[in-house]
Design an enzyme around this catalytic site. Structure first.
Site, short mmCIF file in Angstrom:
data_model
loop_
_atom_site.label_atom_id
_atom_site.label_comp_id
_atom_site.label_asym_id
_atom_site.label_seq_id
_atom_site.Cartn_x
_atom_site.Cartn_y
_atom_site.Cartn_z
N ARG A 87 14.15 24.45 31.33
CA ARG A 87 14.36 24.23 32.77
C ARG A 87 14.16 25.52 33.55
NH1 ARG A 87 19.98 21.90 34.14
NH2 ARG A 87 19.12 22.46 36.16
N ASP A 134 24.96 34.04 35.94
CA ASP A 134 23.84 33.49 35.15
C ASP A 134 23.43 34.41 34.00
OD1 ASP A 134 23.94 31.35 36.81
OD2 ASP A 134 22.14 31.83 37.95
N CYS A 174 23.76 21.88 35.54
CA CYS A 174 24.54 22.28 34.36
C CYS A 174 26.01 21.90 34.54
CB CYS A 174 24.43 23.79 34.12
SG CYS A 174 22.77 24.33 33.72
N ARG A 190 31.97 20.82 40.39
CA ARG A 190 31.03 21.54 41.26
C ARG A 190 31.07 20.90 42.64
NH1 ARG A 190 25.48 23.14 38.07
NH2 ARG A 190 25.27 24.41 39.95
N LYS A 215 13.08 31.27 39.47
CA LYS A 215 13.31 29.83 39.67
C LYS A 215 14.27 29.58 40.84
CE LYS A 215 16.61 27.85 37.21
NZ LYS A 215 17.72 27.01 37.65
N ASN A 216 15.40 30.29 40.84
CA ASN A 216 16.43 30.00 41.84
C ASN A 216 16.07 30.48 43.24
OD1 ASN A 216 17.88 28.68 39.93
ND2 ASN A 216 19.40 30.29 39.61
C1 EPZ Z 1 23.47 28.55 42.15
O1 EPZ Z 1 24.22 27.34 41.96
C2 EPZ Z 1 22.54 28.67 40.97
N1 EPZ Z 1 21.67 27.50 40.94
C3 EPZ Z 1 23.33 28.80 39.68
O2 EPZ Z 1 22.41 29.08 38.63
C4 EPZ Z 1 24.29 29.97 39.78
O3 EPZ Z 1 25.14 29.99 38.65
C5 EPZ Z 1 25.15 29.86 41.04
O4 EPZ Z 1 24.32 29.69 42.21
C6 EPZ Z 1 26.02 31.08 41.29
O5 EPZ Z 1 25.23 32.24 41.35
C7 EPZ Z 1 20.58 27.47 41.67
O6 EPZ Z 1 20.24 28.40 42.39
C8 EPZ Z 1 19.73 26.24 41.56
P1 EPZ Z 1 27.35 28.07 44.19
P2 EPZ Z 1 25.07 26.73 43.16
O7 EPZ Z 1 27.38 27.04 45.24
O8 EPZ Z 1 24.41 27.04 44.43
C9 EPZ Z 1 32.02 26.87 44.39
C10 EPZ Z 1 21.27 28.80 36.61
O9 EPZ Z 1 21.72 29.05 35.46
N2 EPZ Z 1 31.63 25.95 45.48
O10 EPZ Z 1 27.02 29.48 44.55
O11 EPZ Z 1 25.38 25.33 42.82
C11 EPZ Z 1 31.48 26.43 43.05
O12 EPZ Z 1 32.32 25.46 42.44
C12 EPZ Z 1 22.13 28.10 37.64
O13 EPZ Z 1 20.11 29.07 36.97
C13 EPZ Z 1 32.62 25.29 46.18
O14 EPZ Z 1 33.83 25.44 45.92
O15 EPZ Z 1 26.39 27.60 43.01
C14 EPZ Z 1 31.43 27.74 42.30
O16 EPZ Z 1 32.71 28.02 41.81
C15 EPZ Z 1 23.35 27.49 37.02
N3 EPZ Z 1 32.23 24.44 47.20
C16 EPZ Z 1 31.08 28.75 43.40
O17 EPZ Z 1 31.39 28.10 44.63
C17 EPZ Z 1 30.93 24.25 47.51
O18 EPZ Z 1 30.66 23.47 48.45
C18 EPZ Z 1 29.62 29.19 43.43
O19 EPZ Z 1 28.76 28.05 43.45
C19 EPZ Z 1 29.94 24.93 46.80
C20 EPZ Z 1 30.31 25.77 45.78
#
Ligand code: EPZ
Length: 422
Positions: free
Chosen positions: A399, A307, A113, A118, A18-19
């Protein structure tokens, strides 16, 4: 509804990831042509993303294993209803894709989620570096580059999957060279780069610490958009077999992608074998033998995936001794713990670490899927616990898991979908 303590046996095939599929689906907006994508998973987040593109004027058709997406007719100023984009996180990939194609994007703030705050500051940082003005106002993300996008050096402060995807999308057709330092190294970033390269982009280094993008004038469609297998679905089934005992062959897996999960399951007492075809793993655990305690820290790829953090935590409830499961990515990804406690688990959460006193009797009861992977965790707990577990709010599990009930049933689980009056 699950009647627990039935060991799992047989063969199960994993869906595509999915991701990885989500960035590719939204990348078709940038491609502005007809793309054929193979083997999209049948999960609600994917169906919703196709619905969003259709609303924008794209033609999306699912024909068996192939999905045709033609984005040539997308309306540049289309205002997508907030209740569509709010239902998922990945809808914010539209900002990078629209900005890359039209030098302008106006997209409702995404949902997803609940793991605490975020932020999207790194996404905005990427757009700004490329010459856009970008910000959030009134529930929308706006990005504008009236004079065009120009290649730049982007150094991310945190490793972010979403910000890396958005920077790639915005830079693919920007003028000149973009270098992204400290990008996410997840397999889905490589899958996105491969897809865009098949459409005429020039992206190098995806999966490493530095990605180089030479902007191209335009992209073209591809008849052959390939997906990669879902490593989190595979990890979830691997953990389920370790929890219930039994022996299951899991097909359509890239063993390298699940290495960190494999290592932890072996530490806990399961065996994991990679078949010669290098696309199948067999997980086995003697139901009579106890599982051992483990220490896990979820970090960005190639470390143990966040995840899979809830699922491994559910598994440690059945292991002897005290396990520690730490979250190194999200502020608050332990909301599911309360559901495990309802079933009898002894878990304390201190800061970003769950301390699990394992092997306390776990008994089924009514629990809730608080989010996608938290839902998978209670499924695993229900499969291994005594008695009946009823899981509410399973739409969150649907989802991201393609037919989880049918697949578990085929492996011998007593699981079925039931509806109760509201
Ligand atoms: C992706 O979310 C995945 N979602 C998430 O999977 C997964 O948990 C996550 O990556 C981490 O591997 C999808 O691919 C749709 P990030 P994403 O930006 O991209 C911080 C699932 O269960 N951050 O890598 O939203 C953030 O707060 C889902 O399938 C900032 O500080 O995650 C977090 O602590 C849930 N500033 C860390 O980075 C930003 O601008 C990682 O978030 C962006 C992120």
């Amino acid at each position: 509804m699950i009647s627990g303590q039935k060991p799992l046996y047989g063969t199960v095939r994993m869906a595509s990831m999915k991701n990885a599929a989500l960035p590719i689906i939204f990348a078709t907006v940038l491609v502005a042509d007809r793309c054929v994508i193979k083997d999209l998973p049948d999960v609600s987040d994917i169906n919703l993303s196709l619905e969003i593109l259709t609303y924008m004027g794209a033609v999306c058709e699912r024909n068996g294993r192939e999905t045709i997406i033609d984005t040539s007719g997308i309306r540049p100023d289309c205002d997508i209803p907030l209740d569509l984009v709010n239902k998922m996180r990945a809808s914010y990939y539209l900002v990078g894709a629209m900005l890359g194609r039209y030098c302008h994007a106006h997209v409702g703030y995404p949902g997803g989620c609940d793991f605490g705050t975020r932020p999207i500051d790194q996404h905005l940082k990427g757009f700004t570096a490329l010459g856009a003005t970008a910000g959030v106002k009134g529930g929308y993300i706006d990005a504008d580059a009236p004079h065009g996008l120009y290649g730049a050096h982007i150094f991310f402060d945190v490793v972010s999957v979403g910000a890396t995807v958005n920077a790639i999308l915005a830079a693919t057709c920007a003028e000149g060279l973009t270098v992204i330092e400290r990008p996410s190294r997840e397999p889905h970033i490589i899958a996105l780069a491969n897809f865009l390269n098949a459409c005429g982009a020039n992206i190098m280094g995806a999966g490493t610490d530095s990605i180089k993008i030479r902007g191209v004038k335009a992209l073209h469609g591809t008849p052959d958009g390939e997906m990669i297998p879902d490593m989190i679905e595979a990890g979830t089934f691997m953990a389920a077999v370790a929890a219930t005992g039994g022996k299951v062959k899991i097909e359509n897996v890239i063993p390298k992608h699940v290495e960190s999960i494999t290592a932890k399951l072996i530490e806990m007492g399961a065996t994991v074998e990679i078949d010669e075809d290098n696309e199948t793993v067999t997980v086995e655990r003697d139901p009579e033998k106890p599982l051992s305690r483990v220490m896990v820290k979820a970090v960005p790829y190639p470390g143990f995936p966040t995840d899979m953090q809830p699922q491994i935590c559910a598994l440690t409830c059945f292991a002897q001794g005290t396990s520690y499961v730490s979250e190194g990515v999200w502020d608050n990804r332990f909301r599911y713990v309360e559901e495990l406690i309802r079933m009898g688990a002894h878990i304390m959460v201190e800061g970003k670490t769950a301390i699990i006193e394992g092997a306390n009797p776990m008994r089924g009861t009514l629990v809730t899927a608080v989010d996608l992977r938290g839902g998978a965790a209670v499924v695993i707990a229900g499969l291994a616990a005594e008695g009946i577990t009823v899981i509410d709010n399973i739409k969150l599990i649907q989802r991201g898991y393609d037919d989880i009930v049918g697949k578990l049933k085929n492996l011998g689980a007593e699981i079925r979908l039931v509806s109760f009056p509201d």
